[in-house]
Design a protein around this motif. Structure first.
Motif, PDB file in Angstrom:
ATOM      1  N   HIS A  63      17.901  43.792   9.504  1.00 41.31           N
ATOM      2  CA  HIS A  63      18.779  43.292   8.452  1.00 41.31           C
ATOM      3  C   HIS A  63      19.291  44.462   7.614  1.00 41.31           C
ATOM      4  O   HIS A  63      18.532  45.343   7.253  1.00 41.31           O
ATOM      5  N   GLN A  64      20.575  44.458   7.311  1.00 41.07           N
ATOM      6  CA  GLN A  64      21.144  45.523   6.481  1.00 41.07           C
ATOM      7  C   GLN A  64      21.668  44.899   5.192  1.00 41.07           C
ATOM      8  O   GLN A  64      22.285  43.842   5.204  1.00 41.07           O
ATOM      9  N   ASP A  65      21.400  45.557   4.073  1.00 36.37           N
ATOM     10  CA  ASP A  65      21.930  45.088   2.800  1.00 36.37           C
ATOM     11  C   ASP A  65      22.364  46.279   1.960  1.00 36.37           C
ATOM     12  O   ASP A  65      22.128  47.426   2.323  1.00 36.37           O
ATOM     13  N   SER A  66      23.018  45.987   0.837  1.00 39.83           N
ATOM     14  CA  SER A  66      23.513  47.058  -0.017  1.00 39.83           C
ATOM     15  C   SER A  66      23.566  46.607  -1.462  1.00 39.83           C
ATOM     16  O   SER A  66      23.737  45.427  -1.753  1.00 39.83           O
ATOM     17  N   TYR A  84      24.986  42.539  -5.036  1.00 44.30           N
ATOM     18  CA  TYR A  84      24.130  42.588  -3.861  1.00 44.30           C
ATOM     19  C   TYR A  84      24.902  42.045  -2.662  1.00 44.30           C
ATOM     20  O   TYR A  84      25.565  41.010  -2.756  1.00 44.30           O
ATOM     21  N   PHE A  85      24.834  42.756  -1.542  1.00 44.32           N
ATOM     22  CA  PHE A  85      25.561  42.411  -0.328  1.00 44.32           C
ATOM     23  C   PHE A  85      24.594  42.375   0.850  1.00 44.32           C
ATOM     24  O   PHE A  85      23.624  43.123   0.879  1.00 44.32           O
ATOM     25  N   GLU A  86      24.893  41.517   1.830  1.00 44.44           N
ATOM     26  CA  GLU A  86      24.146  41.497   3.081  1.00 44.44           C
ATOM     27  C   GLU A  86      25.127  41.596   4.232  1.00 44.44           C
ATOM     28  O   GLU A  86      26.245  41.094   4.143  1.00 44.44           O
ATOM     29  N   GLY A  90      27.520  41.404  11.759  1.00 41.91           N
ATOM     30  CA  GLY A  90      28.403  42.559  11.764  1.00 41.91           C
ATOM     31  C   GLY A  90      29.400  42.622  10.628  1.00 41.91           C
ATOM     32  O   GLY A  90      30.224  43.528  10.579  1.00 41.91           O
ATOM     33  N   LYS A  91      29.341  41.665   9.687  1.00 37.17           N
ATOM     34  CA  LYS A  91      30.288  41.657   8.565  1.00 37.17           C
ATOM     35  C   LYS A  91      29.532  41.621   7.246  1.00 37.17           C
ATOM     36  O   LYS A  91      28.532  40.927   7.103  1.00 37.17           O
ATOM     37  N   TRP A  92      30.044  42.385   6.275  1.00 36.74           N
ATOM     38  CA  TRP A  92      29.447  42.392   4.939  1.00 36.74           C
ATOM     39  C   TRP A  92      29.818  41.117   4.212  1.00 36.74           C
ATOM     40  O   TRP A  92      30.943  40.641   4.313  1.00 36.74           O
TER      41      TRP A  92
END
Length: 186
Positions: A63-66, A84-86, A90-92
């Motif tokens: 899992h990728q977040d920002s 906060y973003f996840e 493949g899409k933010w």
């Protein structure tokens, strides 16, 4: 020799095709595209502007977040936000946002869904650390005399504590009631 030349040509073509494929947009590309949509919503009659101050992209398991911290000049004045973003499929995706104002009676706030992100502004230079529960905060210098902090916790409703350079600690209330009284008198 002819076979070798054909082989090299095919390899070069494959390399060029691989290089020409459009690469996936970065988190910053996504963020700026979303903010430009906001700018369009305000229209040209309002002098809307924003500035990306800080990003932190993580990859946890698969899992990728920002996190993004940005300032904004909008109809409410100059504000600072944490979002906060996840990354899903493949899409933010923009998940949660909290805003703050410098010198506000609201000293900190937290996001209502996991991950619980606690954040606030700092104008007191003597504060060296902030903790949300047991989690140490990341403190970001925004501009001279203005700092912003955030801490990510898996626990909701924790106490926030500031540590000063002399080692003293103080619990930070979410609302500064004295400042709130003074704002009401204006």
């Amino acid at each position: 020799m002819k076979k070798r030349m054909i082989g090299m040509t095919i390899l070069c073509l494959l390399f060029l095709i691989g290089c020409s494929k459009s690469k996936e947009p970065t988190f910053e590309d996504f963020f700026h595209a979303e903010m430009e949509k906001t700018k369009e919503e305000y229209g040209k009659e309002f002098n809307y502007s924003y500035s990306l101050v800080y990003t932190n992209v993580h990859k946890l398991n698969q899992h990728q977040d920002s996190i993004a911290i940005f300032t904004e000049h909008n109809p409410n004045g100059d504000q600072i936000f944490i979002a906060y973003f996840e990354k899903e499929n493949g899409k933010w995706e923009w998940k949660q946002t909290r805003g703050a104002e410098w010198d506000s009676a609201v000293q900190w706030s937290s996001m209502s869904e996991e991950p619980y992100i606690y954040s606030g502004t700092l104008t007191d230079d003597s504060i060296t650390n902030v903790f949300a529960g047991d989690e140490p905060a990341e403190i970001i210098e925004v501009e001279e005399g203005k700092r912003f902090w955030y801490a990510i916790s898996d626990v909701q409703n924790v106490k926030v504590k500031a540590v000063k350079e002399d080692g003293s600690e103080e619990n930070v209330k979410e609302i500064d009631e004295e400042l709130m009284k003074n704002e009401g008198k204006k």
